[in-house]
Design an enzyme around this catalytic site. Structure first.
Site, PDB file in Angstrom:
ATOM      1  N   ARG A 180     -38.292  87.788   1.513  1.00  0.00           N
ATOM      2  CA  ARG A 180     -40.048  88.358   1.432  1.00  0.00           C
ATOM      3  C   ARG A 180     -39.353  89.285   0.544  1.00  0.00           C
ATOM      4  O   ARG A 180     -40.277  90.325   0.457  1.00  0.00           O
ATOM      5  CB  ARG A 180     -39.696  88.791   3.070  1.00  0.00           C
ATOM      6  CG  ARG A 180     -39.618  87.512   3.979  1.00  0.00           C
ATOM      7  CD  ARG A 180     -40.970  87.982   5.750  1.00  0.00           C
ATOM      8  NE  ARG A 180     -39.443  87.899   5.928  1.00  0.00           N
ATOM      9  CZ  ARG A 180     -38.908  88.950   6.892  1.00  0.00           C
ATOM     10  NH1 ARG A 180     -39.607  88.466   8.378  1.00  0.00           N
ATOM     11  NH2 ARG A 180     -37.747  88.802   7.562  1.00  0.00           N
TER      12      ARG A 180
ATOM     13  N   ASP B 157     -33.001  76.831   7.830  1.00  0.00           N
ATOM     14  CA  ASP B 157     -32.847  78.173   8.481  1.00  0.00           C
ATOM     15  C   ASP B 157     -31.695  77.758   9.863  1.00  0.00           C
ATOM     16  O   ASP B 157     -32.038  76.446   9.544  1.00  0.00           O
ATOM     17  CB  ASP B 157     -34.130  78.138   9.411  1.00  0.00           C
ATOM     18  CG  ASP B 157     -33.638  79.562  10.215  1.00  0.00           C
ATOM     19  OD1 ASP B 157     -34.136  81.301   9.750  1.00  0.00           O
ATOM     20  OD2 ASP B 157     -33.738  79.990  11.485  1.00  0.00           O
TER      21      ASP B 157
ATOM     22  N   ARG C   8     -29.516  86.409   2.298  1.00  0.00           N
ATOM     23  CA  ARG C   8     -31.293  85.992   2.535  1.00  0.00           C
ATOM     24  C   ARG C   8     -31.594  86.656   1.268  1.00  0.00           C
ATOM     25  O   ARG C   8     -32.662  87.542   1.522  1.00  0.00           O
ATOM     26  CB  ARG C   8     -32.165  86.602   3.725  1.00  0.00           C
ATOM     27  CG  ARG C   8     -31.813  86.204   4.812  1.00  0.00           C
ATOM     28  CD  ARG C   8     -32.740  85.475   5.549  1.00  0.00           C
ATOM     29  NE  ARG C   8     -32.461  85.207   6.708  1.00  0.00           N
ATOM     30  CZ  ARG C   8     -32.360  85.763   8.043  1.00  0.00           C
ATOM     31  NH1 ARG C   8     -33.523  86.678   7.821  1.00  0.00           N
ATOM     32  NH2 ARG C   8     -32.167  85.490   9.321  1.00  0.00           N
TER      33      ARG C   8
ATOM     34  N   ARG D 150     -44.263  80.828  -0.004  1.00  0.00           N
ATOM     35  CA  ARG D 150     -44.893  81.175   1.191  1.00  0.00           C
ATOM     36  C   ARG D 150     -46.096  80.521   2.151  1.00  0.00           C
ATOM     37  O   ARG D 150     -46.350  79.832   2.454  1.00  0.00           O
ATOM     38  CB  ARG D 150     -43.870  81.783   2.187  1.00  0.00           C
ATOM     39  CG  ARG D 150     -43.356  81.887   3.530  1.00  0.00           C
ATOM     40  CD  ARG D 150     -43.153  82.903   4.574  1.00  0.00           C
ATOM     41  NE  ARG D 150     -44.195  83.854   4.507  1.00  0.00           N
ATOM     42  CZ  ARG D 150     -44.026  85.306   5.092  1.00  0.00           C
ATOM     43  NH1 ARG D 150     -43.023  85.330   5.817  1.00  0.00           N
ATOM     44  NH2 ARG D 150     -44.868  86.177   4.640  1.00  0.00           N
TER      45      ARG D 150
ATOM     46  N   TYR E 281     -30.017  81.561  20.513  1.00  0.00           N
ATOM     47  CA  TYR E 281     -31.098  81.378  21.015  1.00  0.00           C
ATOM     48  C   TYR E 281     -32.746  79.456  21.834  1.00  0.00           C
ATOM     49  O   TYR E 281     -33.339  79.569  22.005  1.00  0.00           O
ATOM     50  CB  TYR E 281     -32.129  80.921  19.484  1.00  0.00           C
ATOM     51  CG  TYR E 281     -31.770  82.241  18.596  1.00  0.00           C
ATOM     52  CD1 TYR E 281     -32.113  82.804  18.253  1.00  0.00           C
ATOM     53  CD2 TYR E 281     -30.612  82.142  17.468  1.00  0.00           C
ATOM     54  CE1 TYR E 281     -32.534  84.196  17.274  1.00  0.00           C
ATOM     55  CE2 TYR E 281     -30.002  83.249  16.949  1.00  0.00           C
ATOM     56  CZ  TYR E 281     -31.613  84.134  16.895  1.00  0.00           C
ATOM     57  OH  TYR E 281     -31.078  85.180  16.121  1.00  0.00           O
TER      58      TYR E 281
HETATM   59  O1  CP3 Z   1     -29.814  83.294   2.983  1.00  0.00           O
HETATM   60  C1  CP3 Z   1     -30.973  82.294   3.290  1.00  0.00           C
HETATM   61  O2  CP3 Z   1     -31.405  82.957   1.674  1.00  0.00           O
HETATM   62  C2  CP3 Z   1     -30.717  81.394   3.311  1.00  0.00           C
HETATM   63  C3  CP3 Z   1     -31.425  80.899   3.822  1.00  0.00           C
HETATM   64  C4  CP3 Z   1     -31.431  80.731   5.536  1.00  0.00           C
HETATM   65  C5  CP3 Z   1     -32.837  81.814   6.201  1.00  0.00           C
HETATM   66  N1  CP3 Z   1     -32.352  82.171   7.367  1.00  0.00           N
HETATM   67  C6  CP3 Z   1     -34.025  82.004   6.211  1.00  0.00           C
HETATM   68  C7  CP3 Z   1     -35.466  82.956   6.907  1.00  0.00           C
HETATM   69  C8  CP3 Z   1     -30.387  81.388   6.029  1.00  0.00           C
HETATM   70  C9  CP3 Z   1     -29.485  81.828   5.547  1.00  0.00           C
HETATM   71  C10 CP3 Z   1     -31.180  81.552   7.096  1.00  0.00           C
HETATM   72  C11 CP3 Z   1     -30.352  82.335   8.439  1.00  0.00           C
HETATM   73  C12 CP3 Z   1     -30.156  82.638   9.537  1.00  0.00           C
HETATM   74  N2  CP3 Z   1     -31.574  82.077  10.463  1.00  0.00           N
HETATM   75  C13 CP3 Z   1     -29.774  83.189  11.506  1.00  0.00           C
HETATM   76  C14 CP3 Z   1     -28.083  83.472  10.606  1.00  0.00           C
HETATM   77  C15 CP3 Z   1     -28.564  84.925   9.766  1.00  0.00           C
HETATM   78  C16 CP3 Z   1     -28.512  86.436  10.042  1.00  0.00           C
HETATM   79  O3  CP3 Z   1     -29.425  86.165   9.560  1.00  0.00           O
HETATM   80  O4  CP3 Z   1     -27.744  86.625  11.229  1.00  0.00           O
HETATM   81  C17 CP3 Z   1     -30.006  83.525  11.925  1.00  0.00           C
HETATM   82  C18 CP3 Z   1     -29.847  83.874  12.885  1.00  0.00           C
HETATM   83  C19 CP3 Z   1     -31.614  82.663  11.626  1.00  0.00           C
HETATM   84  C20 CP3 Z   1     -32.474  82.929  12.473  1.00  0.00           C
HETATM   85  C21 CP3 Z   1     -33.863  83.438  12.274  1.00  0.00           C
HETATM   86  N3  CP3 Z   1     -34.483  83.107  10.674  1.00  0.00           N
HETATM   87  C22 CP3 Z   1     -34.833  84.639  12.772  1.00  0.00           C
HETATM   88  C23 CP3 Z   1     -33.601  85.866  14.318  1.00  0.00           C
HETATM   89  C24 CP3 Z   1     -35.514  85.094  11.674  1.00  0.00           C
HETATM   90  C25 CP3 Z   1     -36.750  85.680  11.735  1.00  0.00           C
HETATM   91  C26 CP3 Z   1     -36.202  87.490  11.463  1.00  0.00           C
HETATM   92  C27 CP3 Z   1     -36.555  87.818  10.481  1.00  0.00           C
HETATM   93  O5  CP3 Z   1     -35.527  87.530   9.130  1.00  0.00           O
HETATM   94  O6  CP3 Z   1     -37.780  87.287   9.796  1.00  0.00           O
HETATM   95  C28 CP3 Z   1     -35.238  83.657  10.664  1.00  0.00           C
HETATM   96  C29 CP3 Z   1     -36.541  83.671   9.669  1.00  0.00           C
HETATM   97  C30 CP3 Z   1     -35.807  83.578   8.638  1.00  0.00           C
HETATM   98  N4  CP3 Z   1     -34.904  82.650   7.679  1.00  0.00           N
HETATM   99  C31 CP3 Z   1     -36.574  83.869   6.843  1.00  0.00           C
HETATM  100  C32 CP3 Z   1     -36.002  84.146   5.955  1.00  0.00           C
HETATM  101  C33 CP3 Z   1     -35.993  83.904   4.381  1.00  0.00           C
HETATM  102  C34 CP3 Z   1     -38.375  84.864   6.827  1.00  0.00           C
HETATM  103  C35 CP3 Z   1     -39.506  84.276   7.255  1.00  0.00           C
HETATM  104  C36 CP3 Z   1     -40.313  84.658   7.299  1.00  0.00           C
HETATM  105  O7  CP3 Z   1     -40.366  84.336   5.916  1.00  0.00           O
HETATM  106  O8  CP3 Z   1     -40.729  85.320   7.547  1.00  0.00           O
END
Ligand code: CP3
Length: 348
Positions: A29, A75, A25, A38, A152
């Site tokens: 944010r 994602d 990540r 964003r 999910y």
């Molecule tokens: O790592 C990186 O920087 C690359 C981008 C990336 C994102 N999600 C961007 C993201 C990667 C590799 C993921 C993987 C992901 N997504 C996983 C596996 C890794 C982990 O964290 O366990 C999972 C389970 C998801 C599903 C997901 N996406 C959830 C549950 C959420 C909401 C929870 C949260 O952290 O807000 C997201 C949203 C998400 N994916 C964000 C980002 C930057 C935040 C969204 C925003 O900008 O509001």
């Protein structure tokens, strides 16, 4: 041509004087520039599907920090969307999807060959990045592992214990296994297309692997990863794969050999000393600083970072967090972590 980039060298099994670094990540944010882009995109999913802006946010942490790798901004839930699931994000809560609970829901999914129609902008982001990164920097593509993505799709949201997915597995194994199968095939196609577009490494995120126990772990974490990795290796010889069966505990042992992964990423519930003895003895490992140190910083961050670098110094290691950096992290702590890793390696 021999691998020159530090991450590729570590993945090939080399013990480097300084471990390469990137962070889960890393585009996110905690960075004000991410929040601004964003907002410009409108929302998170629009950002993912806007190749120019997704390229921009992937590069933002690369400009601030001297990371050794960039990870594609996308994602794991885009694949279900490409298969026809409805997907949206509720601000402050997380993802929501249409649910799959029976054969009808499964039959409504699109065939795997149709995913590219939706996912083409993601491949375009990969192509953009492939041309934009410095020659020292590695581009990582990724997907969710079938079990994690299925949790999910079945529940329609994130769940603390993955209860709905475990219930479907117990009550309607045929539908559950058909969903895992569809996701396995879809993941192969998705990652293969990312590699064709320029991803040099791919990572498989099995964030909820820890809730699979006993034979379930073998059937739904190991077997799908093994199939995905062997098919990718057949199509793209030499492209390394990082597997992250988060919270696998003792199941981290042997995961590399059982799946064919080049590197096993570990979370912070296991100690670096344990990882060195039980996992790194077989090859490259990635991890595993607790991400809360990016919030709290200070001496604890420095001490813990040093301890991890030292514990994993005698084998191939890619430094990373044990899970993604959180929105409340202080960007200065990321710099402190990077400086500490490189100073520890230099000064011993
Ligand atoms: O790592 C990186 O920087 C690359 C981008 C990336 C994102 N999600 C961007 C993201 C990667 C590799 C993921 C993987 C992901 N997504 C996983 C596996 C890794 C982990 O964290 O366990 C999972 C389970 C998801 C599903 C997901 N996406 C959830 C549950 C959420 C909401 C929870 C949260 O952290 O807000 C997201 C949203 C998400 N994916 C964000 C980002 C930057 C935040 C969204 C925003 O900008 O509001």
């Amino acid at each position: 041509m021999p691998a020159q980039k530090t991450i590729l060298r570590a993945l090939a099994g080399e013990t480097l004087p300084t471990p390469p670094i990137w962070m889960m990540r890393q585009a996110g944010r905690y960075l004000p520039e991410y929040r601004a882009t964003r907002a410009q995109a409108g929302d998170f999913l629009s950002l993912c599907y806007n190749s120019d802006l997704a390229t921009e946010v992937t590069l933002q942490p690369m400009r601030r920090y001297n990371f050794d790798a960039a990870i594609l901004f996308a994602d794991i839930l885009l694949l279900p969307q490409a298969l026809g699931a409805d997907l949206w994000f509720v601000t402050g809560e997380g993802p929501r999807l249409s649910t799959i609970t029976d054969r009808t829901g499964l039959d409504r999914l699109k065939p795997v060959e149709d995913i590219h129609e939706t996912l083409n902008p993601i491949y375009q982001t990969v192509r953009n990045l492939s041309g934009a990164l410095s020659k020292e920097t590695t581009l990582i593509g990724f997907a969710g592992a079938p079990w994690t993505v299925a949790t999910y799709m079945i529940a329609g949201r994130g769940t603390p214990d993955q209860g709905p997915a475990h219930a479907l597995k117990a009550e309607n194994k045929e539908v559950f296994e058909a969903l895992i199968e569809r996701l396995t095939e879809g993941t192969i196609e998705y990652l293969s297309a990312q590699i064709d577009a320029g991803a040099e490494v791919v990572k498989l995120f099995d964030s909820w692997a820890g809730s699979l126990k006993g034979e379930d772990f073998d059937a739904y974490a190991v077997a799908p990863a093994q199939r995905i990795i062997s098919e990718l290796k057949a199509r793209h010889p030499g492209v390394p794969v990082i597997a992250f069966p988060r919270e696998a505990g003792d199941n981290y042992i042997g995961f590399r050999a059982r799946t064919g992964a080049d590197c096993v990423a570990v979370d912070d519930s296991v100690s670096a000393a344990w990882v060195a003895e039980n996992v790194q003895k077989d090859g490259c490992v990635q991890g595993n600083l607790k991400s809360s140190h990016m919030v709290t910083g200070g001496d604890a961050l420095v001490q813990e970072t040093r301890a991890i670098v030292k514990a994993l110094a005698n084998g191939p290691h890619i430094f990373n967090l044990g899970h993604g950096i959180t929105p409340d992290a202080d960007p200065d702590n990321v710099q402190l972590m990077i400086d500490t890793v490189r100073e520890t390696a230099r000064d011993g």
